[in-house]
Design a protein around this motif. Sequence first.
Motif, short mmCIF file in Angstrom:
data_model
loop_
_atom_site.label_atom_id
_atom_site.label_comp_id
_atom_site.label_asym_id
_atom_site.label_seq_id
_atom_site.Cartn_x
_atom_site.Cartn_y
_atom_site.Cartn_z
N ARG A 1 0.86 -1.19 0.00
CA ARG A 1 0.00 0.00 0.00
C ARG A 1 0.89 1.24 0.00
NH1 ARG A 1 -2.63 -2.37 4.92
NH2 ARG A 1 -1.56 -0.62 5.87
N LEU A 2 0.67 2.11 -0.96
CA LEU A 2 1.46 3.32 -1.11
C LEU A 2 0.86 4.46 -0.29
CD1 LEU A 2 3.72 4.92 -2.57
CD2 LEU A 2 2.04 5.35 -4.40
N HIS A 3 1.69 5.06 0.55
CA HIS A 3 1.29 6.28 1.27
C HIS A 3 1.17 7.39 0.22
CE1 HIS A 3 1.00 8.86 4.82
NE2 HIS A 3 1.80 9.70 4.20
N PRO A 4 0.14 8.21 0.25
CA PRO A 4 -0.10 9.14 -0.85
C PRO A 4 0.89 10.30 -0.99
CG PRO A 4 -1.70 9.48 0.90
CD PRO A 4 -0.91 8.25 1.26
N GLU A 5 1.60 10.62 0.07
CA GLU A 5 2.48 11.79 0.03
C GLU A 5 3.95 11.37 0.08
OE1 GLU A 5 1.34 14.88 -0.37
OE2 GLU A 5 -0.70 14.06 -0.39
N PRO A 6 4.84 12.16 -0.56
CA PRO A 6 6.27 11.87 -0.45
C PRO A 6 6.75 12.07 0.99
CG PRO A 6 5.88 13.81 -1.85
CD PRO A 6 4.55 13.30 -1.39
N TRP B 1 6.67 5.93 0.84
CA TRP B 1 6.46 5.01 1.97
C TRP B 1 5.48 3.94 1.50
CZ3 TRP B 1 8.39 4.86 6.97
CH2 TRP B 1 7.69 4.09 7.91
N ILE B 2 5.93 2.70 1.48
CA ILE B 2 5.08 1.58 1.06
C ILE B 2 4.95 0.64 2.25
CG2 ILE B 2 4.86 -0.39 -0.48
CD1 ILE B 2 6.59 1.17 -2.52
N PHE C 1 5.91 -3.54 14.48
CA PHE C 1 5.52 -4.75 15.19
C PHE C 1 4.72 -5.69 14.28
CE2 PHE C 1 2.93 -7.36 18.00
CZ PHE C 1 3.88 -7.79 18.92
N HIS C 2 3.81 -5.11 13.48
CA HIS C 2 2.94 -5.92 12.63
C HIS C 2 3.35 -5.95 11.16
CE1 HIS C 2 0.01 -6.67 15.76
NE2 HIS C 2 0.03 -5.40 16.06
N HIS C 3 3.91 -4.85 10.66
CA HIS C 3 4.15 -4.74 9.22
C HIS C 3 5.56 -4.24 8.95
CE1 HIS C 3 -0.15 -5.21 8.56
NE2 HIS C 3 -0.35 -4.32 9.52
N ASP C 4 6.02 -4.56 7.74
CA ASP C 4 7.26 -3.97 7.24
C ASP C 4 6.87 -2.81 6.34
OD1 ASP C 4 9.09 -5.76 8.44
OD2 ASP C 4 8.69 -7.24 6.88
N HIS C 5 7.72 -1.79 6.34
CA HIS C 5 7.49 -0.60 5.55
C HIS C 5 8.75 -0.36 4.72
CE1 HIS C 5 4.11 0.13 8.27
NE2 HIS C 5 4.94 -0.28 9.21
N LEU C 6 8.56 0.01 3.48
CA LEU C 6 9.68 0.26 2.58
C LEU C 6 9.68 1.73 2.21
CD1 LEU C 6 8.97 -2.69 0.11
CD2 LEU C 6 10.26 -2.77 2.26
#
Length: 129
Positions: A19-24, A71-72, A106-111
């Motif tokens: 899921r892509l965060h909408p803002e840079p 941020w994904i 804790f629950h997810h990885d973020h790239l």
Amino acid sequence: MELEDEARTTSAIGELRPRLHPEPVVYAIVAPGFDTSTALATVREREGLTVVVEQVEAEEDGLVYEFVGAWITLAVVSALDAVGLTSSISTALAAEQIACNVVAGFHHDHLVVPWDRRHDALRILDALG
């Protein structure tokens, strides 16, 4: 034990659902007392407190930054002791010359990938699944 780890990694890769965060977003070092309540991530290092915040917020606060990223969030709930998930993702992105910074929650990885390569990164992550 190795087969169990491999099965967990294979299962997680198949369920990434990025899921892509909408803002840079940007990385910045902040002074003590900086309000981190809207930061996507913080990392305390000897040199200071790093925050990952939306670029617009950094500019409003006068923060200095160099890298603008996307941020994904990987929707899969990944175990902190899972073996190989980060490696599989970084290998696939590196094959396309896409830099990637990983932040584990804790629950997810973020790239965090370069903003201008976000759609390429999403395409690659979708293909992994």
